[in-house]
Design an enzyme around this catalytic site. Structure first.
Site, PDB file in Angstrom:
ATOM      1  N   CYS A   8       0.812  -1.230   0.000  1.00  0.00           N
ATOM      2  CA  CYS A   8       0.000   0.000   0.000  1.00  0.00           C
ATOM      3  C   CYS A   8       0.841   1.273   0.000  1.00  0.00           C
ATOM      4  CB  CYS A   8      -0.935   0.010   1.196  1.00  0.00           C
ATOM      5  SG  CYS A   8      -2.035  -1.393   1.198  1.00  0.00           S
ATOM      6  N   ASN A  18     -10.162  -0.246   0.273  1.00  0.00           N
ATOM      7  CA  ASN A  18      -8.703  -0.150   0.236  1.00  0.00           C
ATOM      8  C   ASN A  18      -8.211  -0.699  -1.106  1.00  0.00           C
ATOM      9  OD1 ASN A  18      -5.949  -0.573   0.515  1.00  0.00           O
ATOM     10  ND2 ASN A  18      -6.065  -1.423   2.572  1.00  0.00           N
ATOM     11  N   HIS A  78      -3.154   7.032   2.438  1.00  0.00           N
ATOM     12  CA  HIS A  78      -3.619   5.745   1.913  1.00  0.00           C
ATOM     13  C   HIS A  78      -4.964   5.429   2.561  1.00  0.00           C
ATOM     14  CE1 HIS A  78      -4.121   1.650   0.985  1.00  0.00           C
ATOM     15  NE2 HIS A  78      -3.749   1.193   2.167  1.00  0.00           N
TER      16      HIS A  78
HETATM   17  N1  ACO Z   1     -18.149  -8.563   9.609  1.00  0.00           N
HETATM   18  C1  ACO Z   1     -18.581  -8.793  10.854  1.00  0.00           C
HETATM   19  N2  ACO Z   1     -17.775  -9.096  11.871  1.00  0.00           N
HETATM   20  C2  ACO Z   1     -16.459  -9.183  11.606  1.00  0.00           C
HETATM   21  C3  ACO Z   1     -15.933  -8.967  10.321  1.00  0.00           C
HETATM   22  C4  ACO Z   1     -16.841  -8.647   9.298  1.00  0.00           C
HETATM   23  N3  ACO Z   1     -16.449  -8.400   8.037  1.00  0.00           N
HETATM   24  N4  ACO Z   1     -14.597  -9.115  10.362  1.00  0.00           N
HETATM   25  C5  ACO Z   1     -14.265  -9.422  11.631  1.00  0.00           C
HETATM   26  N5  ACO Z   1     -15.406  -9.471  12.400  1.00  0.00           N
HETATM   27  C6  ACO Z   1     -15.517  -9.738  13.821  1.00  0.00           C
HETATM   28  C7  ACO Z   1     -14.331 -10.494  14.360  1.00  0.00           C
HETATM   29  O1  ACO Z   1     -14.523 -11.885  14.143  1.00  0.00           O
HETATM   30  C8  ACO Z   1     -14.363 -10.125  15.812  1.00  0.00           C
HETATM   31  O2  ACO Z   1     -15.328 -10.916  16.465  1.00  0.00           O
HETATM   32  P1  ACO Z   1     -15.038 -11.523  17.939  1.00  0.00           P
HETATM   33  O3  ACO Z   1     -14.860 -10.297  18.800  1.00  0.00           O
HETATM   34  O4  ACO Z   1     -16.257 -12.320  18.193  1.00  0.00           O
HETATM   35  O5  ACO Z   1     -13.786 -12.301  17.772  1.00  0.00           O
HETATM   36  C9  ACO Z   1     -14.889  -8.696  15.813  1.00  0.00           C
HETATM   37  O6  ACO Z   1     -15.510  -8.515  14.531  1.00  0.00           O
HETATM   38  C10 ACO Z   1     -13.799  -7.636  15.997  1.00  0.00           C
HETATM   39  O7  ACO Z   1     -12.709  -7.938  15.123  1.00  0.00           O
HETATM   40  P2  ACO Z   1     -11.376  -7.117  15.120  1.00  0.00           P
HETATM   41  O8  ACO Z   1     -10.432  -7.727  14.118  1.00  0.00           O
HETATM   42  O9  ACO Z   1     -10.886  -6.923  16.522  1.00  0.00           O
HETATM   43  O10 ACO Z   1     -11.911  -5.718  14.577  1.00  0.00           O
HETATM   44  P3  ACO Z   1     -11.155  -4.349  14.459  1.00  0.00           P
HETATM   45  O11 ACO Z   1     -11.958  -3.333  15.153  1.00  0.00           O
HETATM   46  O12 ACO Z   1      -9.690  -4.454  14.774  1.00  0.00           O
HETATM   47  O13 ACO Z   1     -11.278  -4.067  12.898  1.00  0.00           O
HETATM   48  C11 ACO Z   1      -9.962  -4.128  10.865  1.00  0.00           C
HETATM   49  C12 ACO Z   1     -10.665  -4.947  11.951  1.00  0.00           C
HETATM   50  C13 ACO Z   1     -11.009  -3.328  10.102  1.00  0.00           C
HETATM   51  C14 ACO Z   1      -9.259  -5.098   9.907  1.00  0.00           C
HETATM   52  C15 ACO Z   1      -8.936  -3.180  11.519  1.00  0.00           C
HETATM   53  O14 ACO Z   1      -8.127  -3.892  12.408  1.00  0.00           O
HETATM   54  C16 ACO Z   1      -8.074  -2.486  10.512  1.00  0.00           C
HETATM   55  O15 ACO Z   1      -8.516  -1.617   9.774  1.00  0.00           O
HETATM   56  N6  ACO Z   1      -6.770  -2.805  10.476  1.00  0.00           N
HETATM   57  C17 ACO Z   1      -5.859  -2.160   9.542  1.00  0.00           C
HETATM   58  C18 ACO Z   1      -5.975  -2.732   8.180  1.00  0.00           C
HETATM   59  C19 ACO Z   1      -5.088  -1.923   7.283  1.00  0.00           C
HETATM   60  O16 ACO Z   1      -4.906  -0.759   7.474  1.00  0.00           O
HETATM   61  N7  ACO Z   1      -4.489  -2.507   6.298  1.00  0.00           N
HETATM   62  C20 ACO Z   1      -3.629  -1.619   5.514  1.00  0.00           C
HETATM   63  C21 ACO Z   1      -2.603  -2.269   4.921  1.00  0.00           C
HETATM   64  S1  ACO Z   1      -3.251  -3.247   3.668  1.00  0.00           S
HETATM   65  C22 ACO Z   1      -1.948  -3.509   2.593  1.00  0.00           C
HETATM   66  O17 ACO Z   1      -0.827  -3.085   2.777  1.00  0.00           O
HETATM   67  C23 ACO Z   1      -2.292  -4.413   1.447  1.00  0.00           C
END
Ligand code: ACO
Length: 324
Positions: free
Chosen positions: A111, A279, A249
């Site tokens: 990214c 993204n 980004h």
């Molecule tokens: N729909 C519903 N529930 C979901 C989903 C979904 N799509 N995905 C995960 N959940 C659930 C999980 O299972 C978890 O449930 P649990 O508590 O029962 O275990 C709950 O939601 C919370 O999950 P988390 O992973 O803790 O959620 P978080 O608030 O951290 O959000 C996310 C996840 C959106 C991925 C976040 O961590 C994020 O944005 N991270 C950064 C990603 C990023 O910036 N990537 C950039 C680089 S990409 C690249 O370089 C190619």
């Protein structure tokens, strides 16, 4: 010599997939996706591969600049979802647009790829050996993700964007940069694994889908990117109040909210279009830049100061302060 951005462009596949449409594919909800990420829709390619998205973005850039492809000396494509490992996506783009005299290569920095590619192109143009360079970021992330994994499948989209750089002996666009890698944390985000598999190896083919420790990437981005934004401002002997817009980004709107808070600047300083495209990895910054130019929010040649900032797999991150 210096390098100057003289045109922007982008191309997005036509098919829009909403959060509600994903609900029929996996156990997720519009509300979860919107509140956790800010994403509402994403574009998904039905058949056009990365080189075609990039080629169409390149034609858009050249048309706006009224410059023929035959004049291009250099093409760099930043991508983590190439059509092939070889030939490079950039070589396919060269052929697609008919830029027969150009040198063309891909650059892999996930990214942050567009930031890395701009930095490399700027150095090459400053050498005086290249006059026109196309710098593109393009991805078909939809072929890299596991559509059974709701924690990643809802986040990504497909698209391409880029800029045309021209070398000039007057004032260029690039003021300062701050770019980093940390390979020791690389396994926090992997995609397209290619283990050694041959008749003599012990390995079996493994899963090659994108895998991400979402929370770790979130923490990394909110810690590293504000420091990098401050670094480019310091290097230019400016303050954050001198900056018109920051183009980050587009990974997650909550990450961007946290950056604004850490930097103590209004959230509105950051440009955002994640709700429409999700993204798009290396494509997200140039797509956003082109949208801002098209809407008249940014006008090329006005000298406004903006910051482009990226972060992602590698790990990689970096910022560039630009006079637009
Ligand atoms: N729909 C519903 N529930 C979901 C989903 C979904 N799509 N995905 C995960 N959940 C659930 C999980 O299972 C978890 O449930 P649990 O508590 O029962 O275990 C709950 O939601 C919370 O999950 P988390 O992973 O803790 O959620 P978080 O608030 O951290 O959000 C996310 C996840 C959106 C991925 C976040 O961590 C994020 O944005 N991270 C950064 C990603 C990023 O910036 N990537 C950039 C680089 S990409 C690249 O370089 C190619």
């Amino acid at each position: 010599m210096q390098a100057k951005i003289i045109s922007t462009g982008s191309y997005l596949p036509k098919k829009t997939i909403s959060n509600a449409q994903l609900e029929s594919l996996m156990d997720t909800s519009d509300d979860w996706i919107k509140t956790r990420t800010g994403i509402e829709n994403r574009r998904i390619s039905e058949s056009e591969n990365t080189s075609v998205l990039c080629g169409k973005a390149a034609l858009d850039i050249l048309k706006k600049a009224n410059i023929s492809a035959s004049k291009i000396d250099l093409i760099i494509v930043a991508t983590m979802s190439p059509d092939y490992l070889s030939p490079s996506t950039a070589c396919l783009v060269q052929d697609y647009i008919g830029a027969s005299k150009s040198m063309a290569f891909d650059l892999s920095a996930a990214c942050s790829g567009f930031i890395y590619a701009l930095s490399v192109a700027e150095k090459m143009l400053s050498s005086g050996n290249f006059h026109y360079a196309l710098v593109l970021g393009g991805e078909v992330m939809s072929k890299m993700i596991d559509w059974n994994d709701r924690s990643t499948a809802v986040l990504f989209g497909d698209g391409a964007g880029g800029v045309l750089l021209e070398s000039t002996d007057s004032i260029g666009s690039f003021i300062s940069e701050d770019i980093h890698s940390d390979g020791s944390r690389g396994l926090a985000l992997t995609a397209g694994a290619l283990p050694v598999t041959n008749p003599y190896s012990e390995n079996h083919l493994t899963d090659t889908y994108l895998e991400m420790e979402g929370r770790a990437i979130f923490d990394f981005a909110t810690r590293s990117v504000p420091k990098s934004i401050e670094a480019v401002v310091d290097k230019a002997s400016l303050t954050l109040s001198d900056i018109d817009r920051i183009l980050p980004h587009q990974a997650n709107s909550r990450i961007i909210q946290s950056m604004a808070k850490k930097l103590k600047i209004p959230f509105e300083t950051f440009a955002l279009n994640i709700s429409d495209y999700g993204n798009t990895s290396a494509a997200s910054i140039p797509i956003l830049l082109d949208e801002l130019v098209l809407s008249g929010d940014l006008v090329l040649g006005t000298g406004k100061k903006i910051i482009l900032t990226g972060f992602g797999g590698g790990l990689t991150w970096g910022s560039m302060l630009i006079r637009i």
